[in-house]
Motif scaffolding. Structure first.
Motif, PDB file in Angstrom:
ATOM      1  N   VAL A  68       0.852  -1.188   0.000  1.00 22.73           N
ATOM      2  CA  VAL A  68       0.000   0.000   0.000  1.00 22.73           C
ATOM      3  C   VAL A  68       0.889   1.240   0.000  1.00 22.73           C
ATOM      4  N   ILE A  86       3.317  -5.287   6.039  1.00 17.30           N
ATOM      5  CA  ILE A  86       2.779  -4.135   5.322  1.00 17.30           C
ATOM      6  C   ILE A  86       3.941  -3.450   4.607  1.00 17.30           C
ATOM      7  N   VAL A  96      -6.492  -5.264   1.089  1.00 14.62           N
ATOM      8  CA  VAL A  96      -7.233  -4.819   2.270  1.00 14.62           C
ATOM      9  C   VAL A  96      -8.388  -3.948   1.818  1.00 14.62           C
ATOM     10  N   VAL A 141      -8.468   0.049   0.896  1.00 15.41           N
ATOM     11  CA  VAL A 141      -7.115   0.561   0.688  1.00 15.41           C
ATOM     12  C   VAL A 141      -6.632   0.098  -0.681  1.00 15.41           C
ATOM     13  N   THR A 181      -4.275   0.281   7.154  1.00 14.18           N
ATOM     14  CA  THR A 181      -4.170  -1.141   6.815  1.00 14.18           C
ATOM     15  C   THR A 181      -3.955  -1.982   8.067  1.00 14.18           C
TER      16      THR A 181
END
Length: 566
Positions: free
Chosen positions: A241, A362, A387, A390, A249
């Motif tokens: 992300v 992440i 997610v 996102v 997240t």
């Protein structure tokens, strides 16, 4: 038959069916092991304990959670059972990179050595030094320490290391990552040359092997697992992300997963505090742990987490090793670890003792190269997940940025505009443009100097005499109108014109009156027309220095003067 890890739980089938009785341990140790519920040694224990009891050096490679600590504490207790400790002279030394790992080793000695009258001391930062000194004064058989506090004790004369018979360096690769190797090398240099050394590391890279060659003598190498092994019971996943979406997240993953308790790892200590306050603001029961905290606060945090009073613990890599909590359900890598080996240690906090665990990472697009290194080490790609709410992104393998920074949009270090020579040449020189009369004067000073010129230059360089005359011979005159200079009040004008001209060295007013010359910096009485230094330029600028011939002839003065700058 199954083998048990250091907590007495099964690690899987063991075809050798080895027991602790087969390893040569004494009855006191066997009784303590039986009372703790340990029946069979782990592979690292089965291979290392007999070699240590023989007195040989050991180079061991084993991942965290494999019972490595017991593989050296058990034989050390057996070896140290005979003998007596002396004041301030420990008989053995164990070096650990973190306070938590050192405390875990101390707990092992308490548990396994309860039927032996051995004394131990835990020397770590964040604790009272007076209490630690009192323990050393009574004499200790086993000294467990972090490198920094141990050197502090030694420099204060509180400890002597010339009676150490057994040295253990635990988590050597972590020592290397944390920058402790210079301290370790210094400590080893203080120990007796004749000793037994046990060197344990989770990885055996080139630098670790170099250290092992320097510290060990004909060691027995024991390796029980591949460097990239991960527990099969840990389910791994990764979300890619934007940097700004990482906290959202993380919160979403915590809410949708059945998190009993979890470690949340950050790369930097300041990010630990920021993320802790963010999660606290959103209503999560969370604590934090990092190396800058006082030892009392770190102990309190661990107690809360172990007792279940806090479900989440945001931490740095200080918690990746040396913290023994067997029932951790989740691990979240809020930052992709810098070193691929740290990924294995982080996710090794969950899925222990055959239990199921989950590890989520992440990442941002700029973490592409670090993710590739991790996947190469573990031998498998980490599955990607999306997610809800996102945007999912792809990794950028060409990103170049330092860890902890933002994206590379502004350009890396190599993309800055270079400071080439053209920019420097375009800068105007410090001296003003010469007047029409200046070239003739400069030519006289450079081509056919008068007999008194060197003497005048020497006096100007040393004590600042005849500055007006030296200035006229060494560089062009300021182009400022003479009337404006004469109209400005100057306290030093009479002194320069009347008192300095024609006097000998011993007749200078500064020396006669005990004024500025006593400071050793010259009279510092100059004309107001000097550029860049106000009324007080350094004496070396006013000294008569020959200039290039081109400048002396007055042709292309500014360009030639710029060419002479460094």
């Amino acid at each position: 038959m199954t083998s048990q890890n250091e907590h007495g739980r099964s690690d899987g089938p063991d075809s050798t069916s080895t027991t602790f009785e087969d390893l040569g341990l004494g009855p006191e140790l066997l009784q303590a092991l039986a009372e703790s519920g340990y029946r069979h040694p782990t592979p690292i224990q089965a291979q290392a304990i007999p070699v240590v009891l023989m007195g040989r050096d050991v180079l061991g490679c084993a991942q965290t959670g494999t019972g490595k600590t017991a593989s050296f504490t058990l034989p050390m207790i057996e070896i140290l059972a005979a003998g007596r400790a002396k004041a301030r002279m420990p008989r053995s030394l164990i070096l650990a990179p973190t306070r938590e790992l050192a405390a875990q080793v101390a707990d092992n000695f308490d548990k396994y050595g309860k039927y032996h009258p051995l004394k131990k001391a835990l020397i770590i930062g964040g604790e009272s030094m007076n209490d630690q000194v009192a323990l050393l004064d009574r004499g200790v058989d086993v000294l467990i320490a972090t490198p920094g506090r141990l050197l502090d004790m030694f420099e204060r004369g509180r400890i002597l290391l010339n009676d150490v018979k057994v040295l253990v360096i635990d988590e050597a690769d972590r020592m290397l990552d944390m920058g402790f190797i210079p301290d370790v090398e210094r400590i080893v240099g203080l120990l007796p040359k004749i000793r037994q050394t046990l060197f344990f590391s989770a990885t055996l890279g080139p630098e670790i092997r170099r250290l092992a060659d320097a510290f060990l003598m004909n060691p027995k190498e024991i390796s029980v697992s591949q460097g990239g092994d991960t527990a099969a019971t840990v389910v791994q996943a990764m979300a890619v992300v934007e940097e700004i979406d990482k906290r959202e997240t993380l919160r979403h993953l915590i809410r949708i997963e059945e998190v009993k308790n979890a470690f949340i790892f950050c790369n930097r200590k300041r990010d630990v505090d920021v993320l802790f306050r963010s999660l606290k603001k959103h209503g999560f029961d969370v604590v934090q742990l990092h190396g800058d905290m006082a030892q009392s606060a770190r102990s309190e945090t661990l107690d809360k987490f172990k007792k279940g009073e806090a479900r989440l613990m945001v931490c740095s890599d200080v918690a990746a090793r040396g913290i023994d909590i067997s029932a951790v359900s989740h691990v979240f890598n809020f930052d992709v670890p810098i070193h691929a080996e740290d990924y294995i240690h982080r996710i090794g906090r969950t899925g222990r003792a055959g239990m199921a665990g989950h590890a989520f990472t992440i990442a941002t697009p700029d973490d592409g190269k670090f993710v590739v290194a991790i996947e190469k080490l573990i031998g498998n790609p980490v599955p990607r997940i999306e997610v809800e709410g996102v945007p999912a992104l792809e990794l950028d393998m060409s990103a170049r940025r330092g860890r902890g920074g933002r994206g590379a949009a502004s350009g890396g270090r190599g993309e800055r505009p270079a400071r080439d020579g053209g920019e420097k040449r375009e800068r105007k020189p410090r001296q003003a443009a010469p007047t029409e009369e200046a070239p003739a004067e400069v030519a006289t000073a450079t081509e056919t100097p008068a007999p008194e010129a060197p003497r005048r230059a020497e006096r100007g360089r040393g004590r600042g005499r005849d500055r007006d005359e030296a200035r006229g011979e060494s560089r062009p005159v300021e182009s400022r109108p003479a009337e404006s200079r004469r109209d400005e009040p100057r306290r030093d004008e009479p002194r320069n014109e009347d008192r300095n001209r024609g006097r000998g060295r011993d007749e200078r007013p500064g020396r006669r009156r005990g004024r500025v010359d006593e400071l050793g910096i010259g009279e510092m009485l100059h004309a107001d027309g000097v550029i860049g230094f106000g009324d007080h330029p350094p004496d070396f600028i006013l000294a008569a220095v020959p200039l290039p011939a081109k400048l002396a002839r007055g042709s292309d003065a500014e360009l030639d003067l710029a060419d002479t700058e460094d």
